[in-house]
Scaffold this active site. Structure first.
Site, PDB file in Angstrom:
ATOM      1  N   CYS A 148       0.841  -1.211   0.000  1.00 36.27           N
ATOM      2  CA  CYS A 148       0.000   0.000   0.000  1.00 36.27           C
ATOM      3  C   CYS A 148       0.881   1.268   0.000  1.00 36.27           C
ATOM      4  CB  CYS A 148      -0.965  -0.056   1.183  1.00 36.27           C
ATOM      5  SG  CYS A 148      -2.082   1.339   1.331  1.00 36.27           S
ATOM      6  N   ASP A 206      -9.893  -3.909  -6.013  1.00 34.86           N
ATOM      7  CA  ASP A 206      -9.308  -2.936  -5.094  1.00 34.86           C
ATOM      8  C   ASP A 206     -10.036  -1.600  -5.220  1.00 34.86           C
ATOM      9  OD1 ASP A 206      -7.628  -1.096  -3.744  1.00 34.86           O
ATOM     10  OD2 ASP A 206      -5.864  -2.327  -4.157  1.00 34.86           O
ATOM     11  N   HIS A 231      -8.045  -4.731  -1.734  1.00 40.20           N
ATOM     12  CA  HIS A 231      -6.829  -4.102  -1.226  1.00 40.20           C
ATOM     13  C   HIS A 231      -6.369  -4.815   0.049  1.00 40.20           C
ATOM     14  CE1 HIS A 231      -4.057  -0.716  -1.254  1.00 40.20           C
ATOM     15  NE2 HIS A 231      -4.160  -0.684   0.069  1.00 40.20           N
TER      16      HIS A 231
END
Length: 245
Positions: free
Chosen positions: A132, A179, A212
């Site tokens: 991330c 995501d 995600h």
């Protein structure tokens, strides 16, 4: 970080109940979690945490996984003492919070860690992975740091470096199909730009149905439908590092 009114809806996922096999050390002006394999090696991997910081058990679990695959792993506190994001924080404040933690401004810390790995651990071949926020940092480092051999950017937030694609080192990009933070059109554009500008080996891979954080923030045992993709993402990460380190 994303295009939505809720700028980075990263939920913590499945928080691992995990203590870690390594130890915390002081490296220059930063703290770091270090884990070493039983056999000596000159290969090391820097692990760059997500917004939840260097102490997240999930991230330490990933560092230890690298160690079981023969690498020295180090996960420094790239927030340098500033507080990590907490799920209880107000998302409306996220943009202001992240402005003081720029994924493109960790070069000084990386230099300190590289020196430590060289001097204290005997590491000669060093790669980097990140999740991330840390995935965006990997892309930044692959664009400019000559001392790293390779990188794996795991759902790195593309929008932070969307105009820069001349990578110095082989880089593997992992994305989830579902995501919410990184839309597939951004991934497609990244692939197009890399094809036009990148002179080194790279791969962009999208994992079906994944959200995600799936590689390190989902547990295989309570997400059976995602288990094959969680395992595949981790295996792909290791295989890429094995290929270039």
């Amino acid at each position: 970080m994303a295009n939505e009114s809720r700028p980075c809806p990263c939920d913590i996922g499945d928080r691992f109940d995990y203590g870690g096999r390594g130890q915390e050390v002081q490296v220059g002006h930063i703290k770091a979690y270090v884990c070493k394999p039983s056999a000596s090696t000159d290969k090391a991997v820097i692990v760059i945490h997500d917004i939840f910081g260097w102490q997240l058990p999930n991230t330490r679990y990933m560092a230890d996984m690298l160690t079981t695959n023969g690498y020295i792993a180090i996960c420094p506190d790239f927030f340098v003492g500033q507080e990590a994001w907490k799920p209880s924080n107000d998302w409306a404040t996220f943009n202001d919070w992240v402005k003081t933690r720029d994924a493109g401004k960790l070069d000084k810390e990386v230099d300190v860690i590289l020196k430590y790995l060289n001097d204290q651990c005997g590491a000669k071949e060093i790669g980097v992975i990140g999740f991330c926020w840390g995935g965006a940092a990997v892309q930044h480092l692959m664009l400019k740091n000559p001392h790293l051999k390779t990188g794996v950017s795991i759902y790195g937030v593309i929008s932070r470096f969307e105009d820069k694609h001349s990578l110095l080192h082989p880089t593997f990009f992992i994305f989830g199909e579902k995501d919410d933070i990184i839309p597939l059109e951004q991934v497609t554009l990244l692939e197009q730009k890399l094809k036009q500008n990148c002179k080194v080996d790279y791969e962009v891979k999208i994992y079906p149905g994944q959200t995600h954080g799936f590689v390190h923030r989902k547990r295989e045992d309570i997400n059976p439908q995602d288990k094959p993709y969680i395992e595949e993402g981790r295996r792909d990460m290791i295989n890429w590092l094995n290929k270039y380190l």
